[in-house]
Design a protein around this motif. Structure first.
Motif, PDB file in Angstrom:
ATOM      1  N   LYS A 175       0.831  -1.206   0.000  1.00 21.24           N
ATOM      2  CA  LYS A 175       0.000   0.000   0.000  1.00 21.24           C
ATOM      3  C   LYS A 175       0.864   1.253   0.000  1.00 21.24           C
ATOM      4  N   GLY A 176       0.493   2.191  -0.866  1.00 20.67           N
ATOM      5  CA  GLY A 176       1.235   3.438  -0.961  1.00 20.67           C
ATOM      6  C   GLY A 176       2.441   3.370  -1.877  1.00 20.67           C
ATOM      7  N   ARG A 177       2.820   2.155  -2.301  1.00 19.70           N
ATOM      8  CA  ARG A 177       3.977   1.996  -3.187  1.00 19.70           C
ATOM      9  C   ARG A 177       3.582   1.441  -4.552  1.00 19.70           C
ATOM     10  N   PHE A 178       2.601   0.567  -4.592  1.00 18.59           N
ATOM     11  CA  PHE A 178       2.167  -0.072  -5.843  1.00 18.59           C
ATOM     12  C   PHE A 178       0.809   0.474  -6.258  1.00 18.59           C
ATOM     13  N   THR A 179       0.582   0.519  -7.569  1.00 13.62           N
ATOM     14  CA  THR A 179      -0.700   0.947  -8.112  1.00 13.62           C
ATOM     15  C   THR A 179      -1.132  -0.011  -9.206  1.00 13.62           C
ATOM     16  N   ILE A 180      -2.313  -0.593  -9.066  1.00 17.75           N
ATOM     17  CA  ILE A 180      -2.872  -1.460 -10.093  1.00 17.75           C
ATOM     18  C   ILE A 180      -3.837  -0.650 -10.952  1.00 17.75           C
ATOM     19  N   SER A 181      -3.814  -0.906 -12.250  1.00 18.24           N
ATOM     20  CA  SER A 181      -4.723  -0.217 -13.152  1.00 18.24           C
ATOM     21  C   SER A 181      -4.966  -1.109 -14.364  1.00 18.24           C
ATOM     22  N   LYS A 182      -5.958  -0.742 -15.151  1.00 15.08           N
ATOM     23  CA  LYS A 182      -6.234  -1.521 -16.357  1.00 15.08           C
ATOM     24  C   LYS A 182      -6.715  -0.609 -17.453  1.00 15.08           C
ATOM     25  N   LEU A 234       0.778  -2.955 -13.260  1.00 15.31           N
ATOM     26  CA  LEU A 234       1.156  -2.805 -11.860  1.00 15.31           C
ATOM     27  C   LEU A 234       2.367  -1.881 -11.814  1.00 15.31           C
ATOM     28  N   GLN A 235       2.142  -0.659 -11.376  1.00 13.60           N
ATOM     29  CA  GLN A 235       3.235   0.298 -11.191  1.00 13.60           C
ATOM     30  C   GLN A 235       3.813   0.086  -9.804  1.00 13.60           C
ATOM     31  N   MET A 236       5.098  -0.215  -9.754  1.00 16.39           N
ATOM     32  CA  MET A 236       5.751  -0.507  -8.480  1.00 16.39           C
ATOM     33  C   MET A 236       6.829   0.532  -8.219  1.00 16.39           C
ATOM     34  N   ASN A 237       6.655   1.308  -7.174  1.00 19.31           N
ATOM     35  CA  ASN A 237       7.607   2.346  -6.780  1.00 19.31           C
ATOM     36  C   ASN A 237       8.217   2.006  -5.426  1.00 19.31           C
TER      37      ASN A 237
END
Length: 128
Positions: free
Chosen positions: A64-71, A80-83
């Motif tokens: 949470k707060g680091r990864f973003t899922i989108s489609k 999956l954007q992983m920061n």
């Protein structure tokens, strides 16, 4: 028949970023639940993030707060954007899809939901 193909994995240093993609082919109903899972050597597979047909997302506490899922429904692609990656994020990452009645909630995600379609995985390695 649904096919899922992941890409975007690689090796990065801690603090870096990666963007994973999952291209879906075949019949993908836009109502499908889609998710990202990962499995590190010697560990059980764990849910990372999921997104339902309305775009509502769920994340594991560890990302949470680091990864973003989108489609992108037009492209039939899941991302999956992983920061701020950490060494403990090192694992094989898999995308999954299926028509599920439930596609939301931390408890659901951690229960290893029974997706019917899986990709072959893409390796993410984070060095310290």
């Amino acid at each position: 028949q649904v096919q899922l193909v992941e890409s975007g994995g690689g090796s990065v240093q801690a603090g870096g970023s990666l963007r994973l993609s999952c291209a879906a082919s075949g019949y993908i109903y836009r109502g499908y639940c889609m998710g990202w899972f990962r499995q590190a050597p010697g560990k059980e597979r764990e849910g990372v993030a999921a997104i339902d047909r309305d775009g509502i997302t769920t994340y594991a506490d560890s990302v949470k707060g680091r990864f973003t899922i989108s489609k992108d429904n037009a492209k039939n692609t899941l991302y999956l954007q992983m920061n701020s990656l950490k060494p403990e994020d090192t694992a094989m990452y898999y995308c999954a899809a299926d028509q599920l009645l439930l596609c939301y909630g931390g408890s659901w995600l951690s229960s290893r939901p029974d997706f019917g379609y899986w990709g072959q995985g893409t390796q993410v390695t984070v060095s310290s």
